[in-house]
Design an enzyme around this catalytic site. Structure first.
Site, PDB file in Angstrom:
ATOM      1  N   GLU A   1       0.822  -1.244  -0.202  1.00 61.79           N
ATOM      2  CA  GLU A   1       0.128   0.110   0.015  1.00 61.79           C
ATOM      3  C   GLU A   1       1.040   1.128   0.143  1.00 61.79           C
ATOM      4  O   GLU A   1       1.509   1.665   0.900  1.00 61.79           O
ATOM      5  CB  GLU A   1      -0.775  -0.179   1.241  1.00 61.79           C
ATOM      6  CG  GLU A   1      -1.690  -1.165   1.164  1.00 61.79           C
ATOM      7  CD  GLU A   1      -2.969  -1.191   0.025  1.00 61.79           C
ATOM      8  OE1 GLU A   1      -3.226   0.007  -0.309  1.00 61.79           O
ATOM      9  OE2 GLU A   1      -3.145  -2.180  -0.395  1.00 61.79           O
TER      10      GLU A   1
ATOM     11  N   CYS B   1      -2.745   8.985   3.109  1.00 65.63           N
ATOM     12  CA  CYS B   1      -2.244   8.625   1.865  1.00 65.63           C
ATOM     13  C   CYS B   1      -3.295   9.025   0.636  1.00 65.63           C
ATOM     14  O   CYS B   1      -2.797   8.972  -0.539  1.00 65.63           O
ATOM     15  CB  CYS B   1      -2.056   6.974   2.049  1.00 65.63           C
ATOM     16  SG  CYS B   1      -3.617   6.211   2.577  1.00 65.63           S
TER      17      CYS B   1
HETATM   18  P1  NAD Z   1       8.634   4.629   4.384  1.00 65.24           P
HETATM   19  O1  NAD Z   1       8.536   3.804   3.275  1.00 65.24           O
HETATM   20  O2  NAD Z   1       9.800   5.570   4.775  1.00 65.24           O
HETATM   21  O3  NAD Z   1       8.533   3.443   5.752  1.00 65.24           O
HETATM   22  C1  NAD Z   1       7.683   2.585   5.907  1.00 65.24           C
HETATM   23  C2  NAD Z   1       7.938   1.527   6.726  1.00 65.24           C
HETATM   24  O4  NAD Z   1       8.837   0.593   6.015  1.00 65.24           O
HETATM   25  C3  NAD Z   1       8.497   2.110   8.037  1.00 65.24           C
HETATM   26  O5  NAD Z   1       8.246   1.241   9.187  1.00 65.24           O
HETATM   27  C4  NAD Z   1      10.142   1.756   7.590  1.00 65.24           C
HETATM   28  O6  NAD Z   1      10.777   1.499   8.815  1.00 65.24           O
HETATM   29  C5  NAD Z   1      10.104   0.557   7.097  1.00 65.24           C
HETATM   30  N1  NAD Z   1      11.366   0.336   6.070  1.00 65.24           N
HETATM   31  C6  NAD Z   1      12.121   1.019   5.689  1.00 65.24           C
HETATM   32  N2  NAD Z   1      13.242   0.662   4.862  1.00 65.24           N
HETATM   33  C7  NAD Z   1      12.663  -0.564   4.883  1.00 65.24           C
HETATM   34  C8  NAD Z   1      13.337  -1.822   4.245  1.00 65.24           C
HETATM   35  N3  NAD Z   1      14.280  -1.810   3.397  1.00 65.24           N
HETATM   36  N4  NAD Z   1      12.715  -2.990   4.333  1.00 65.24           N
HETATM   37  C9  NAD Z   1      11.575  -3.216   4.938  1.00 65.24           C
HETATM   38  N5  NAD Z   1      11.091  -2.097   5.724  1.00 65.24           N
HETATM   39  C10 NAD Z   1      11.665  -1.106   5.478  1.00 65.24           C
HETATM   40  O7  NAD Z   1       7.242   5.319   4.436  1.00 65.24           O
HETATM   41  P2  NAD Z   1       6.803   6.319   5.521  1.00 65.24           P
HETATM   42  O8  NAD Z   1       7.508   7.525   5.284  1.00 65.24           O
HETATM   43  O9  NAD Z   1       6.607   5.867   6.826  1.00 65.24           O
HETATM   44  O10 NAD Z   1       5.067   6.473   5.231  1.00 65.24           O
HETATM   45  C11 NAD Z   1       4.716   7.574   4.308  1.00 65.24           C
HETATM   46  C12 NAD Z   1       4.410   7.164   3.072  1.00 65.24           C
HETATM   47  O11 NAD Z   1       3.346   5.861   3.249  1.00 65.24           O
HETATM   48  C13 NAD Z   1       3.692   7.761   1.775  1.00 65.24           C
HETATM   49  O12 NAD Z   1       4.362   7.839   0.667  1.00 65.24           O
HETATM   50  C14 NAD Z   1       2.212   7.406   2.023  1.00 65.24           C
HETATM   51  O13 NAD Z   1       1.677   7.839   0.963  1.00 65.24           O
HETATM   52  C15 NAD Z   1       2.361   5.780   2.334  1.00 65.24           C
HETATM   53  N6  NAD Z   1       1.297   5.385   2.669  1.00 65.24           N
HETATM   54  C16 NAD Z   1       0.244   4.767   2.115  1.00 65.24           C
HETATM   55  C17 NAD Z   1      -0.793   4.253   2.537  1.00 65.24           C
HETATM   56  C18 NAD Z   1      -1.591   3.165   1.657  1.00 65.24           C
HETATM   57  O14 NAD Z   1      -2.767   2.805   2.459  1.00 65.24           O
HETATM   58  N7  NAD Z   1      -1.423   3.296   0.118  1.00 65.24           N
HETATM   59  C19 NAD Z   1      -1.311   4.634   3.546  1.00 65.24           C
HETATM   60  C20 NAD Z   1      -0.382   5.420   4.408  1.00 65.24           C
HETATM   61  C21 NAD Z   1       0.764   5.862   3.980  1.00 65.24           C
END
Ligand code: NAD
Length: 512
Positions: free
Chosen positions: A247, A281
């Site tokens: 997502e 999001c």
């Molecule tokens: P991010 O991708 O930086 O981090 C998300 C999660 O992934 C965190 O828990 C992080 O620690 C983890 N992570 C980081 N590197 C990783 C790796 N290599 N392997 C596995 N996990 C890893 O995202 P964010 O900045 O926390 O969130 C914001 C983003 O999320 C925005 O782009 C937003 O649009 C999106 N979002 C999407 C939805 C949806 O339902 N489509 C909902 C909420 C947020």
């Protein structure tokens, strides 16, 4: 979200991260980063615990979810406080997105899981109809890894966790390092509800821990986060041959038709773009309004945005930017737009009155798709409005994006709205409201193009935490098997006759 900084630790010890509140910059705590060996040990415990958890009936599993729901309702202020401390969002938004939505999820899936997960028995078609029955058993996958982001730190940790648990899985949850305490709350809530030990464990840390979770050998990853990290997660899951749902981010368009109720559309634009300080999001990220009604729409939007109150505490409408990286990104995008000719009608800067990470609610006009603000995800309280000639141009521009998460269309004609919605290449669309699909739990939710892979929620969302095992039962107790020796030309002739009966005769076709 809080601000995260590394704490110095002696060599060989686990890394530590310190967190600050984005609203007042006060230190709010520290976490220790779980490493691969920590996650692997958690997985061993989870696998052992899952055996008896998976053997419970869905109704019994739901009883723990209902207990958790009661605890949450009885203590909602405490839960809101934790979310507010590390996110700085408006209290109403914490209550609405995090707690209200969590209660809804627990009741909705808890109530329906026994029926959805029930073994289904069905007749087969064609020749097999006469001799076999199909049982589809919804088996748990095993241990699910949930990786959540910071913008909905409680609900986006809880929703997949609840569904995975109800389906009979154990869960390893890794919240964002930016909001670890809201994720931890999910573990505490279920522990208080009496969930058997190790069925749900929270592992803490940043990308290292997230990567370790995939590497550890869980059976599925449910990831919510950015497109960049989503790609890495997809590759890592492919290497392990495990399924994942992704997502990811969006750049959701809003289309305002000439026949829209302009006051409502303006209110919807402000709510859709500024809700959760724009860090939603499915937030409205770009607005296309037809020129016939543009002046009226823009002036209504401007008035509404000017009336919003931004603060760090008390009663206010717009909270902090959860994370400093986000604040810098918003500043960069607005600056890029202004340099390329955009006009700021309201806001357009970090709020100088407040110490924390606050960006003023902002309205931009004269924007074009040459500007980052119209093509890249912003995730901030910014409304870039583009005036277009007609609906056809609005729809064309709405689809000019690499994203496809959600969208919204405004018109007094609902059937026209549904038709326009179906022409937007996005996972969901609301007609005459801001993006709603994630909260409408019946609705399959997911992104097209770069906005994700797979869908969550709805009946299939719950089933996606299971594998459907097909069990074919012979009605005659194994009297005749499907392949039977010895082969003979006579039997082949019989088979040919039967094939002609099945597919060439009107009576036979009734069974196909
Ligand atoms: P991010 O991708 O930086 O981090 C998300 C999660 O992934 C965190 O828990 C992080 O620690 C983890 N992570 C980081 N590197 C990783 C790796 N290599 N392997 C596995 N996990 C890893 O995202 P964010 O900045 O926390 O969130 C914001 C983003 O999320 C925005 O782009 C937003 O649009 C999106 N979002 C999407 C939805 C949806 O339902 N489509 C909902 C909420 C947020």
């Amino acid at each position: 979200m809080a601000i995260v900084t590394a704490v110095k630790v002696p060599e060989g010890e686990r890394r530590k991260l310190q967190l600050q509140s984005p609203a007042n910059l006060r230190v709010i705590g520290e976490i220790e980063v779980d490493r691969l060996d920590d996650v692997q040990s958690a997985l061993v415990r989870a696998r052992a615990a899952q055996k008896s958890w998976g053997a419970l009936t869905p109704k019994k599993r739901a009883s723990y979810v209902f207990k958790a729901l009661k605890i949450l309702l009885d203590n909602m202020d405490d839960y809101v406080d934790v979310v507010l401390r590390e996110s700085g969002k408006a209290a109403t938004e914490a209550l609405m997105i995090e707690i209200f939505a969590a209660c809804d999820v627990m009741r909705y899936y808890g109530k329906r899981a026994p029926k959805i997960l029930k073994t289904k028995k069905m007749n087969l078609h064609g020749a097999l109809r006469f001799s076999k029955k199909l049982h589809i058993i919804q088996q748990p996958l095993g241990v699910i890894g949930v990786i959540s982001p910071w913008n909905g730190p409680f609900i986006l940790s809880l929703n997949p966790t609840v569904q995975a648990l109800l389906a009979g899985n154990a869960v390893l949850l890794k919240p964002s390092e930016v909001t670890p305490f809201s994720g931890k709350l999910v573990g505490e809530l279920f522990a208080e509800a009496g969930l058997p030990e190790n069925v749900l464990q929270v592992v803490q840390g940043d990308g290292e821990t997230g990567a370790a979770l995939i590497e550890s050998g869980v059976d599925k990853i449910c990831f919510t986060g950015s497109v960049g990290t989503g790609r890495k997660v997809a590759v890592a899951c492919a290497e392990k041959l495990i399924p994942c749902t992704l997502e990811l981010g969006g750049k959701d368009p809003m289309v305002v038709c000439a026949d829209a109720n302009i006051e409502r559309a303006a209110a919807g634009a402000v709510a859709g773009s500024i809700f959760n300080t724009g860090q939603y999001c499915c937030g409205t990220e770009r607005i296309y309004v037809v020129e016939e009604v543009a002046e009226e729409f823009i002036s209504s939007v401007v008035e509404r945005v000017k009336g919003l109150r931004q603060a760090a505490e008390g009663e206010f409408d717009v909270g902090a930017i959860f994370f400093e990286r986000q604040l810098q990104l918003i500043e960069r995008q607005v600056q890029d737009a202004v340099e390329k000719g955009a006009k700021v009608l309201v806001g357009g800067r970090k709020n100088p009155e407040l110490d924390g990470l606050f960006y003023e609610p902002t309205v931009l006009v004269d924007v074009t798709h040459d500007m980052d603000i119209m093509v890249d995800e912003t995730f901030g309280p910014v409304l870039p409005i583009m005036v277009v000639k007609d609906e056809a141009e609005a729809m064309h521009m709405a689809n000019q994006t690499e994203y496809g998460l959600s969208s919204n269309v405004w018109t007094k004609d609902s059937s026209k709205g549904v038709k326009l919605a179906s022409q937007i290449d996005a996972g969901s669309c609301s007609v005459n409201d801001m993006a709603m699909a994630y909260g409408a739990l019946e609705a399959p939710f997911g992104g097209r193009k770069s906005s994700g892979m797979g869908q969550v929620n709805g009946q299939n969302g719950l089933l996606n935490y299971t594998f459907q095992q097909s069990v074919i039962v012979d009605t005659w107790g194994g009297f005749i098997t499907s392949t039977h020796y010895p082969y003979s030309l006579e039997k082949d002739d019989g088979m040919k006759k039967f094939m002609r009966f099945l597919w060439a005769s009107p009576f036979g076709r009734l069974f196909t």
